[in-house]
Scaffold this motif. Structure first.
Motif, PDB file in Angstrom:
ATOM      1  N   VAL A  67     -20.685  43.327 -58.357  1.00  0.00           N
ATOM      2  CA  VAL A  67     -21.473  42.946 -57.189  1.00  0.00           C
ATOM      3  C   VAL A  67     -22.692  42.164 -57.672  1.00  0.00           C
ATOM      4  N   ARG A  92     -27.893  37.402 -49.737  1.00  0.00           N
ATOM      5  CA  ARG A  92     -26.663  38.140 -49.426  1.00  0.00           C
ATOM      6  C   ARG A  92     -26.021  38.662 -50.702  1.00  0.00           C
ATOM      7  N   TYR A  93     -25.188  39.668 -50.540  1.00  0.00           N
ATOM      8  CA  TYR A  93     -24.447  40.226 -51.669  1.00  0.00           C
ATOM      9  C   TYR A  93     -23.008  39.732 -51.626  1.00  0.00           C
ATOM     10  N   ALA A  94     -22.421  39.568 -52.802  1.00  0.00           N
ATOM     11  CA  ALA A  94     -21.039  39.107 -52.919  1.00  0.00           C
ATOM     12  C   ALA A  94     -20.421  39.767 -54.148  1.00  0.00           C
ATOM     13  N   ASP A 129     -17.325  37.534 -50.059  1.00  0.00           N
ATOM     14  CA  ASP A 129     -17.890  38.718 -49.423  1.00  0.00           C
ATOM     15  C   ASP A 129     -16.907  39.358 -48.441  1.00  0.00           C
ATOM     16  N   LEU A 136     -18.233  46.261 -50.843  1.00  0.00           N
ATOM     17  CA  LEU A 136     -19.618  45.848 -50.591  1.00  0.00           C
ATOM     18  C   LEU A 136     -20.344  46.852 -49.703  1.00  0.00           C
ATOM     19  N   GLU A 187     -26.588  31.024 -48.666  1.00  0.00           N
ATOM     20  CA  GLU A 187     -26.288  32.455 -48.612  1.00  0.00           C
ATOM     21  C   GLU A 187     -27.278  33.285 -49.415  1.00  0.00           C
ATOM     22  N   ARG A 212     -14.720  43.855 -48.447  1.00  0.00           N
ATOM     23  CA  ARG A 212     -15.709  44.348 -47.476  1.00  0.00           C
ATOM     24  C   ARG A 212     -16.016  45.820 -47.704  1.00  0.00           C
TER      25      ARG A 212
END
Length: 102
Positions: A15, A26-28, A43, A89, A23, A86
């Motif tokens: 992560v 944001r986390y990916a 993501d 995350l 973006e 998803r």
């Protein structure tokens, strides 16, 4: 920190937080390391697996969290579902919220 060093380079399933671009913040999850300076990020929501974002490693902040189910799926099959991305995350973000509440 030099992320281009092979030992410090993000690995598939890790992560990361996006620092630059549209973006940012944001986390990916990293699904592949393309070149020495680039990774593919998804993501599972706005950025799906079929349309991964190629991002320079200088523009991301890796976390210490590696989504095991995503990493194993990538290693075994070479692919992963958007739902699994998803879920991983969301698990990471819930864990971070619990740490803040303590």
């Amino acid at each position: 920190m030099d992320l281009t060093d092979p030992e410090r380079r993000p690995c598939p399933g890790q992560v990361v937080r996006v620092l630059r671009g549209r973006e940012a913040g944001r986390y990916a999850i990293v699904i592949d390391v393309v070149e020495p300076h680039f990774v593919l990020l998804v993501d599972g929501d706005k950025r799906k697996v079929g349309h991964a974002k190629k991002k320079n490693v200088k523009h991301i902040q890796p976390t210490n969290y590696i989504a095991r189910e995503v990493a194993e799926s990538l290693k075994e099959d070479g692919r992963v579902s958007n739902a699994k991305i998803r879920y991983a995350l969301n698990q990471y973000l819930l864990q971070q919220e619990r740490k803040k509440g303590e």
